[in-house]
Scaffold this motif. Structure first.
Motif: not given
Length: 131
Positions: A35-36, A38-39, A42, A104, A107, A111
């Protein structure tokens, strides 16, 4: 005595509801890493889309991301230098947890190109330079 037995039975029954096997924990950690990742992908794809007109930036970001993947893999090897069997059955969970943490962090670092920086920050570099 009967009530003590009932209480013990209830406690034991409730504990088994929360009990998980190491295999379950390994699987959960792997799903959290997925999930991390995939984030992160994205976020990366959105940045590439938003800054598509800025070819210099997107080329540099692509290079930086490739290098970050190499860095991430080297970090994992540094954290767990021995063969996986030396770390026991929890190794897949531990490795996934570490990968999730590193992912994370990356990301959050990326961000900033989506969210921007504080207005007036003179060191914003390419943040917001979509053309």
């Amino acid at each position: 005595m009967k009530s003590l037995f009932t209480v013990m039975l209830l406690i034991t029954g409730s504990l088994t509801v929360f009990a998980q096997t190491q295999s379950d924990l390994n699987k959960k950690a792997a799903e959290e890493y997925k999930a991390a990742d995939k984030e992160l992908n994205n976020i990366y794809q959105q940045i590439m889309k938003d800054y598509t007109a800025n070819k210099t930036f997107t080329g540099n970001l692509r290079d930086a991301q490739r290098l970050w993947v190499q860095f991430r893999d080297a970090q994992v090897k540094t954290m767990f230098p021995d063969p996986a069997k030396n770390y026991g059955s929890a190794f897949p969970m531990c490795k996934s947890n570490y990968l999730t943490e590193l992912t994370h962090q990356r990301a959050e670092a990326l961000r900033v190109w989506l969210n921007g920086m504080t207005q007036g920050d003179i060191c914003s570099g390419s943040v917001g330079a979509k053309q």
